[in-house]
Design a protein around this motif. Structure first.
Motif, short mmCIF file in Angstrom:
data_model
loop_
_atom_site.label_atom_id
_atom_site.label_comp_id
_atom_site.label_asym_id
_atom_site.label_seq_id
_atom_site.Cartn_x
_atom_site.Cartn_y
_atom_site.Cartn_z
N GLU A 1 -12.59 35.51 17.17
CA GLU A 1 -12.24 34.26 16.36
C GLU A 1 -12.44 34.37 14.88
N ALA A 2 -13.53 35.05 14.43
CA ALA A 2 -13.82 35.32 13.31
C ALA A 2 -12.62 36.14 12.58
N VAL A 3 -12.27 37.23 13.09
CA VAL A 3 -11.31 38.07 12.71
C VAL A 3 -10.23 37.28 12.67
N ARG A 4 -9.70 36.51 13.67
CA ARG A 4 -8.22 35.63 13.55
C ARG A 4 -8.25 34.83 12.41
N GLU A 5 -9.51 34.01 12.31
CA GLU A 5 -9.62 33.30 10.89
C GLU A 5 -9.44 33.94 9.77
N ASP A 6 -9.99 35.03 9.67
CA ASP A 6 -9.95 35.80 8.54
C ASP A 6 -8.62 36.55 8.07
N ALA A 7 -7.80 36.96 9.23
CA ALA A 7 -6.70 37.27 8.92
C ALA A 7 -5.58 36.15 8.69
N GLU B 1 -2.39 33.73 4.31
CA GLU B 1 -1.90 32.53 3.65
C GLU B 1 -2.03 32.87 2.20
N TRP B 2 -3.25 33.78 1.86
CA TRP B 2 -3.29 33.93 0.54
C TRP B 2 -2.33 35.02 0.09
N ALA C 1 1.06 32.99 -0.70
CA ALA C 1 0.88 32.42 -1.88
C ALA C 1 1.16 33.39 -3.15
N ARG C 2 0.63 34.32 -3.15
CA ARG C 2 0.66 35.28 -4.13
C ARG C 2 2.20 35.84 -4.32
N ALA C 3 2.76 36.33 -3.01
CA ALA C 3 4.15 36.58 -3.18
C ALA C 3 4.98 35.68 -3.65
#
Length: 96
Positions: free
Chosen positions: A48-54, A59-60, A63-65
Motif C-alpha cells: 500500500e505504501a509503495v502504491r501510494e508513493d508510485a 502525478e508529479w 505535472a512536470r511533463a
C-alpha cells in the motif's frame, strides 16, 4: 463628535475572544498533524505504501511533463536552443 466606544469593557473580554479563536485553530492544527502522523507512521502494508508513493510520483511527473510541454509551446526557439546546447555538452562528455 460625541461617539462612545461600546467594545469590550475589560482586558479579560478581549483575551477570551482571542483565546477561543486560537484554541480552535490549535485544535484543528493538532488534528491535521495527528492525521498526517497516522498516515506516515501508522502500520500499513508495504504494498500500500509503495502504491501510494508510485501514484504520487506519477502525478508529479505528469505535472512536470505538462509544464515542460507548455514551456516548449510558448517558446519553441528557446527550448530548441537549450536542447541543442545540452546535446553538445553530453556529446563532449561522452567523447572524452
Amino acid at each position: 463628535m460625541t461617539e462612545t466606544y461600546t467594545g469590550p469593557t475589560s482586558p479579560e473580554d478581549i483575551e477570551d475572544e482571542v483565546e477561543l479563536e486560537s484554541a480552535r485553530l490549535e485544535r484543528e492544527a493538532d488534528a491535521i498533524l495527528a492525521e498526517g502522523e497516522a498516515r506516515a507512521f501508522g502500520p500499513r502494508p508495504i504494498h500500500e505504501a509503495v502504491r501510494e508513493d508510485a501514484l504520487a510520483a506519477r502525478e508529479w511527473s505528469r505535472a512536470r511533463a505538462e509544464r515542460l510541454r507548455r514551456a516548449v509551446e510558448d517558446e519553441p526557439i528557446k527550448a530548441t536552443l537549450y536542447a541543442l546546447g545540452l546535446g553538445v555538452v553530453i556529446g563532449m562528455l561522452i567523447a572524452r
